[in-house]
Structures are given as C-alpha cells and as structure tokens.
Scaffold this motif. Structure first.
Motif, PDB file in Angstrom:
ATOM      1  N   ASP A   1      54.328  36.236  39.671  1.00 32.97           N
ATOM      2  CA  ASP A   1      54.277  37.154  40.806  1.00 32.97           C
ATOM      3  C   ASP A   1      52.910  37.830  40.894  1.00 32.97           C
ATOM      4  OD1 ASP A   1      56.907  36.602  41.505  1.00 32.97           O
ATOM      5  OD2 ASP A   1      57.708  38.321  40.398  1.00 32.97           O
ATOM      6  N   MET A   2      52.374  38.254  39.750  1.00 30.15           N
ATOM      7  CA  MET A   2      51.072  38.902  39.731  1.00 30.15           C
ATOM      8  C   MET A   2      49.992  37.939  40.224  1.00 30.15           C
ATOM      9  SD  MET A   2      48.118  39.752  37.094  1.00 30.15           S
ATOM     10  CE  MET A   2      48.452  38.187  36.466  1.00 30.15           C
ATOM     11  N   LEU A   3      50.043  36.693  39.783  1.00 28.94           N
ATOM     12  CA  LEU A   3      49.054  35.707  40.219  1.00 28.94           C
ATOM     13  C   LEU A   3      49.170  35.441  41.719  1.00 28.94           C
ATOM     14  CD1 LEU A   3      49.197  33.228  37.212  1.00 28.94           C
ATOM     15  CD2 LEU A   3      47.367  34.844  37.766  1.00 28.94           C
ATOM     16  N   ASN A   4      50.388  35.384  42.232  1.00 33.11           N
ATOM     17  CA  ASN A   4      50.585  35.204  43.668  1.00 33.11           C
ATOM     18  C   ASN A   4      50.032  36.394  44.449  1.00 33.11           C
ATOM     19  OD1 ASN A   4      51.790  32.668  43.504  1.00 33.11           O
ATOM     20  ND2 ASN A   4      53.833  33.542  43.265  1.00 33.11           N
ATOM     21  N   GLN A   5      50.237  37.602  43.934  1.00 30.87           N
ATOM     22  CA  GLN A   5      49.717  38.801  44.595  1.00 30.87           C
ATOM     23  C   GLN A   5      48.195  38.819  44.568  1.00 30.87           C
ATOM     24  OE1 GLN A   5      51.666  42.150  42.737  1.00 30.87           O
ATOM     25  NE2 GLN A   5      53.630  41.670  43.676  1.00 30.87           N
ATOM     26  N   LEU A   6      47.603  38.435  43.436  1.00 26.84           N
ATOM     27  CA  LEU A   6      46.139  38.352  43.358  1.00 26.84           C
ATOM     28  C   LEU A   6      45.600  37.345  44.362  1.00 26.84           C
ATOM     29  CD1 LEU A   6      45.241  38.372  39.546  1.00 26.84           C
ATOM     30  CD2 LEU A   6      44.691  40.110  41.235  1.00 26.84           C
ATOM     31  N   ALA A   7      46.223  36.189  44.427  1.00 23.23           N
ATOM     32  CA  ALA A   7      45.787  35.154  45.365  1.00 23.23           C
ATOM     33  C   ALA A   7      45.862  35.676  46.798  1.00 23.23           C
ATOM     34  CB  ALA A   7      46.634  33.899  45.204  1.00 23.23           C
ATOM     35  N   GLY A   8      46.933  36.368  47.130  1.00 22.36           N
ATOM     36  CA  GLY A   8      47.085  36.915  48.469  1.00 22.36           C
ATOM     37  C   GLY A   8      46.052  37.983  48.778  1.00 22.36           C
ATOM     38  N   LYS A   9      45.834  38.880  47.841  1.00 24.92           N
ATOM     39  CA  LYS A   9      44.879  39.970  48.059  1.00 24.92           C
ATOM     40  C   LYS A   9      43.462  39.433  48.210  1.00 24.92           C
ATOM     41  CE  LYS A   9      43.833  44.612  46.563  1.00 24.92           C
ATOM     42  NZ  LYS A   9      44.253  45.692  45.697  1.00 24.92           N
ATOM     43  N   LEU A  10      43.134  38.381  47.465  1.00 28.47           N
ATOM     44  CA  LEU A  10      41.798  37.798  47.527  1.00 28.47           C
ATOM     45  C   LEU A  10      41.675  36.738  48.623  1.00 28.47           C
ATOM     46  CD1 LEU A  10      41.107  37.387  43.704  1.00 28.47           C
ATOM     47  CD2 LEU A  10      40.236  39.174  45.240  1.00 28.47           C
ATOM     48  N   LYS A  11      42.802  36.465  49.299  1.00 29.83           N
ATOM     49  CA  LYS A  11      42.841  35.433  50.349  1.00 29.83           C
ATOM     50  C   LYS A  11      42.391  34.077  49.799  1.00 29.83           C
ATOM     51  CE  LYS A  11      42.287  38.596  54.247  1.00 29.83           C
ATOM     52  NZ  LYS A  11      42.525  39.833  53.659  1.00 29.83           N
ATOM     53  N   LYS A  12      42.933  33.756  48.634  1.00 33.18           N
ATOM     54  CA  LYS A  12      42.654  32.493  47.950  1.00 33.18           C
ATOM     55  C   LYS A  12      43.965  31.757  47.724  1.00 33.18           C
ATOM     56  CE  LYS A  12      38.315  33.654  46.998  1.00 33.18           C
ATOM     57  NZ  LYS A  12      37.237  33.122  47.776  1.00 33.18           N
ATOM     58  N   THR A  13      43.891  30.447  47.628  1.00 34.99           N
ATOM     59  CA  THR A  13      45.077  29.671  47.245  1.00 34.99           C
ATOM     60  C   THR A  13      45.236  29.791  45.733  1.00 34.99           C
ATOM     61  OG1 THR A  13      43.862  27.631  46.854  1.00 34.99           O
ATOM     62  CG2 THR A  13      44.670  28.019  49.112  1.00 34.99           C
ATOM     63  N   ARG A  14      46.386  29.389  45.249  1.00 34.41           N
ATOM     64  CA  ARG A  14      46.593  29.401  43.789  1.00 34.41           C
ATOM     65  C   ARG A  14      45.604  28.458  43.122  1.00 34.41           C
ATOM     66  NH1 ARG A  14      51.228  31.304  41.109  1.00 34.41           N
ATOM     67  NH2 ARG A  14      50.079  30.567  39.329  1.00 34.41           N
ATOM     68  N   ALA A  15      45.289  27.336  43.771  1.00 32.65           N
ATOM     69  CA  ALA A  15      44.317  26.391  43.206  1.00 32.65           C
ATOM     70  C   ALA A  15      42.935  27.035  43.122  1.00 32.65           C
ATOM     71  CB  ALA A  15      44.262  25.121  44.044  1.00 32.65           C
ATOM     72  N   GLU A  16      42.554  27.773  44.158  1.00 26.87           N
ATOM     73  CA  GLU A  16      41.259  28.460  44.129  1.00 26.87           C
ATOM     74  C   GLU A  16      41.238  29.532  43.051  1.00 26.87           C
ATOM     75  OE1 GLU A  16      39.741  28.279  48.742  1.00 26.87           O
ATOM     76  OE2 GLU A  16      41.422  29.612  48.270  1.00 26.87           O
ATOM     77  N   LEU A  17      42.352  30.233  42.904  1.00 30.29           N
ATOM     78  CA  LEU A  17      42.444  31.259  41.865  1.00 30.29           C
ATOM     79  C   LEU A  17      42.324  30.626  40.478  1.00 30.29           C
ATOM     80  CD1 LEU A  17      42.849  34.314  41.538  1.00 30.29           C
ATOM     81  CD2 LEU A  17      45.298  33.878  41.384  1.00 30.29           C
ATOM     82  N   LYS A  18      42.939  29.487  40.298  1.00 32.25           N
ATOM     83  CA  LYS A  18      42.851  28.773  39.020  1.00 32.25           C
ATOM     84  C   LYS A  18      41.395  28.399  38.716  1.00 32.25           C
ATOM     85  CE  LYS A  18      44.930  24.969  36.507  1.00 32.25           C
ATOM     86  NZ  LYS A  18      45.902  23.883  36.517  1.00 32.25           N
ATOM     87  N   LEU A  19      40.657  27.978  39.742  1.00 34.12           N
ATOM     88  CA  LEU A  19      39.235  27.654  39.567  1.00 34.12           C
ATOM     89  C   LEU A  19      38.425  28.889  39.183  1.00 34.12           C
ATOM     90  CD1 LEU A  19      38.581  25.171  42.497  1.00 34.12           C
ATOM     91  CD2 LEU A  19      38.608  24.661  40.053  1.00 34.12           C
ATOM     92  N   ILE A  20      38.757  30.021  39.784  1.00 38.60           N
ATOM     93  CA  ILE A  20      38.061  31.267  39.452  1.00 38.60           C
ATOM     94  C   ILE A  20      38.287  31.609  37.982  1.00 38.60           C
ATOM     95  CG2 ILE A  20      38.048  33.761  39.841  1.00 38.60           C
ATOM     96  CD1 ILE A  20      38.626  33.091  42.839  1.00 38.60           C
TER      97      ILE A  20
END
Length: 61
Positions: free
Chosen positions: A35-54
C-alpha cells in the motif's frame, strides 16, 4: 534487485530527490508495504515499474 542501502538511507535520498515527500509518506506496518509503495507511486505520478527503477538507482549512488 540487490539492496545495499538501508531503508533509512533510501528514504532520505528519496526525500531529497522528491521534495513533495514527507516522513508520513513512508510510515507503514510490515503488512502494508505494498500500500505504501502504491501511495508513493501515485504521489510521484510514477508507475510501479518506474518506482522500482528509482529504487534500483538508489543502490548505485
């Protein structure tokens, strides 16, 4: 992914890179990590894949 940095280091680096993030964005219980990762992705306007790359990039600094 090979994790070499602590979660605390990663949080600091993310907050420096994305000034809109706060400590509250990283508050979660162990079972709420997704849930936290999904919220971070949403707040940063990134996909989960983009967040994983970050997160992967954070390991190379």
């Amino acid at each position: 992914m090979n994790i070499t940095r602590s979660w605390r280091e990663q949080k600091v680096m993310l907050k420096q890179r994305f000034s809109i993030l706060s400590d509250a964005d990283f508050a979660f219980e162990e079972e709420e990590q997704e849930d936290m990762l999904n919220q971070l992705a949403g707040k940063l306007k990134k996909t989960r894949a983009e967040l994983k790359l970050i997160f992967a990039e954070l390991q190379t600094y």
